[in-house]
Design a protein around this motif. Structure first.
Motif, mmCIF file in Angstrom:
data_model
loop_
_atom_site.group_PDB
_atom_site.id
_atom_site.type_symbol
_atom_site.label_atom_id
_atom_site.label_comp_id
_atom_site.label_asym_id
_atom_site.label_seq_id
_atom_site.Cartn_x
_atom_site.Cartn_y
_atom_site.Cartn_z
ATOM 1 N N ALA A 14 -2.856 18.345 -4.059
ATOM 2 C CA ALA A 14 -2.883 17.203 -3.150
ATOM 3 C C ALA A 14 -3.939 16.190 -3.597
ATOM 4 O O ALA A 14 -4.897 16.528 -4.302
ATOM 5 C CB ALA A 14 -3.173 17.664 -1.730
ATOM 6 N N THR A 15 -3.743 14.925 -3.179
ATOM 7 C CA THR A 15 -4.726 13.891 -3.448
ATOM 8 C C THR A 15 -6.086 14.357 -2.934
ATOM 9 O O THR A 15 -6.192 14.866 -1.826
ATOM 10 C CB THR A 15 -4.320 12.566 -2.770
ATOM 11 O OG1 THR A 15 -3.055 12.167 -3.285
ATOM 12 C CG2 THR A 15 -5.340 11.471 -3.026
ATOM 13 N N SER A 17 -7.828 16.764 -4.358
ATOM 14 C CA SER A 17 -8.119 18.100 -4.882
ATOM 15 C C SER A 17 -8.693 17.992 -6.297
ATOM 16 O O SER A 17 -8.700 16.935 -6.913
ATOM 17 C CB SER A 17 -6.852 18.966 -4.882
ATOM 18 O OG SER A 17 -5.877 18.436 -5.766
ATOM 19 N N GLN A 25 -8.090 14.452 -8.095
ATOM 20 C CA GLN A 25 -6.695 13.967 -8.060
ATOM 21 C C GLN A 25 -6.635 12.708 -7.209
ATOM 22 O O GLN A 25 -6.982 12.738 -6.032
ATOM 23 C CB GLN A 25 -5.805 15.054 -7.436
ATOM 24 C CG GLN A 25 -4.344 14.703 -7.352
ATOM 25 C CD GLN A 25 -3.624 14.935 -8.663
ATOM 26 O OE1 GLN A 25 -3.841 15.941 -9.314
ATOM 27 N NE2 GLN A 25 -2.799 13.996 -9.035
ATOM 28 N N CYS A 27 -4.300 8.763 -6.540
ATOM 29 C CA CYS A 27 -3.124 7.938 -6.820
ATOM 30 C C CYS A 27 -3.485 6.967 -7.937
ATOM 31 O O CYS A 27 -4.531 6.330 -7.920
ATOM 32 C CB CYS A 27 -2.722 7.163 -5.570
ATOM 33 S SG CYS A 27 -1.386 5.983 -5.847
ATOM 34 N N GLN A 32 1.177 13.177 -10.880
ATOM 35 C CA GLN A 32 1.735 13.150 -9.541
ATOM 36 C C GLN A 32 1.193 14.288 -8.694
ATOM 37 O O GLN A 32 1.414 15.459 -8.987
ATOM 38 C CB GLN A 32 3.260 13.204 -9.582
ATOM 39 C CG GLN A 32 3.886 13.051 -8.217
ATOM 40 C CD GLN A 32 5.402 12.975 -8.279
ATOM 41 O OE1 GLN A 32 5.970 12.634 -9.298
ATOM 42 N NE2 GLN A 32 6.043 13.303 -7.180
ATOM 43 N N ALA A 33 0.485 13.926 -7.633
ATOM 44 C CA ALA A 33 -0.054 14.907 -6.695
ATOM 45 C C ALA A 33 1.072 15.426 -5.806
ATOM 46 O O ALA A 33 2.121 14.790 -5.665
ATOM 47 C CB ALA A 33 -1.148 14.275 -5.830
ATOM 48 N N SER A 34 0.848 16.556 -5.178
ATOM 49 C CA SER A 34 1.872 17.165 -4.324
ATOM 50 C C SER A 34 2.219 16.291 -3.122
ATOM 51 O O SER A 34 3.314 16.401 -2.581
ATOM 52 C CB SER A 34 1.419 18.547 -3.861
ATOM 53 O OG SER A 34 0.222 18.454 -3.110
ATOM 54 N N ASP A 35 1.324 15.393 -2.708
ATOM 55 C CA ASP A 35 1.584 14.516 -1.564
ATOM 56 C C ASP A 35 1.928 13.088 -1.983
ATOM 57 O O ASP A 35 1.929 12.179 -1.168
ATOM 58 C CB ASP A 35 0.403 14.545 -0.589
ATOM 59 C CG ASP A 35 -0.915 14.135 -1.237
ATOM 60 O OD1 ASP A 35 -0.996 14.045 -2.474
ATOM 61 O OD2 ASP A 35 -1.883 13.915 -0.486
ATOM 62 N N GLU A 36 2.233 12.876 -3.264
ATOM 63 C CA GLU A 36 2.638 11.567 -3.766
ATOM 64 C C GLU A 36 4.134 11.584 -4.099
ATOM 65 O O GLU A 36 4.653 12.589 -4.592
ATOM 66 C CB GLU A 36 1.874 11.200 -5.041
ATOM 67 C CG GLU A 36 0.394 11.021 -4.854
ATOM 68 C CD GLU A 36 -0.348 10.821 -6.160
ATOM 69 O OE1 GLU A 36 -1.472 10.306 -6.105
ATOM 70 O OE2 GLU A 36 0.177 11.169 -7.250
ATOM 71 N N GLY A 37 4.816 10.475 -3.864
ATOM 72 C CA GLY A 37 6.219 10.367 -4.230
ATOM 73 C C GLY A 37 6.411 10.105 -5.709
ATOM 74 O O GLY A 37 7.478 10.342 -6.274
ATOM 75 N N CYS A 57 1.458 5.102 -4.532
ATOM 76 C CA CYS A 57 2.221 6.226 -5.084
ATOM 77 C C CYS A 57 3.407 6.614 -4.210
ATOM 78 O O CYS A 57 3.678 7.782 -3.966
ATOM 79 C CB CYS A 57 1.311 7.412 -5.367
ATOM 80 S SG CYS A 57 0.132 7.059 -6.694
#
Length: 123
Positions: A14-15, A17, A25, A27, A32-37, A57
């Motif tokens: 996640a952003t 982390s 991490q 944007c 690509q973080a787990s919470d970014e599209g 993101c």
């Protein structure tokens, strides 16, 4: 080192982390973080084609209020009949849909008012 989460450092978390290289991490870092599209690093921008990556993101989509290069319009919703349809195509008299933009009727190519096609007004 920006961060160190010991054995929990990992890419794609996640952003905020801690990545494997001990960088935070964020944007726009290209990972690509787990919470970014999406995350295209410095290429994130508004107005690209549908599916491109915007600032923040998030993916460029119809109905997001930012007109993509392959959209005729984007009014920020997915509602038909308001001038911009749910596929981000401009609605017009003669398209076969009675739109809320001053149309009383719309019979596509069969619209007629005194022989003139395209009036979209009831007789």
């Amino acid at each position: 080192e920006e961060c160190d989460a010991a054995g929990d450092n990992a890419d794609g978390g996640a952003t905020g982390s801690c990545k494997a290289n001990c960088a935070v991490q964020v944007c726009g870092d290209g990972d690509q973080a787990s919470d970014e599209g999406c995350d295209n690093a410095g290429d994130n921008a508004d107005g690209g084609a549908t599916g491109s990556c915007r600032p923040g993101c998030v993916l460029q989509t119809c109905g997001d209020g930012d007109q993509a290069s392959d959209e005729g319009c984007d009014d920020g919703n997915l509602v038909d009949g308001d001038g911009c349809d749910s596929s981000c195509v401009v609605e017009f008299c003669g398209d076969g849909t009675t739109n809320n933009n001053d149309e009383e009727c719309d019979a596509a190519g069969d619209n007629a008012d005194g022989g003139a096609t395209g009036s979209c007004k009831a007789n």
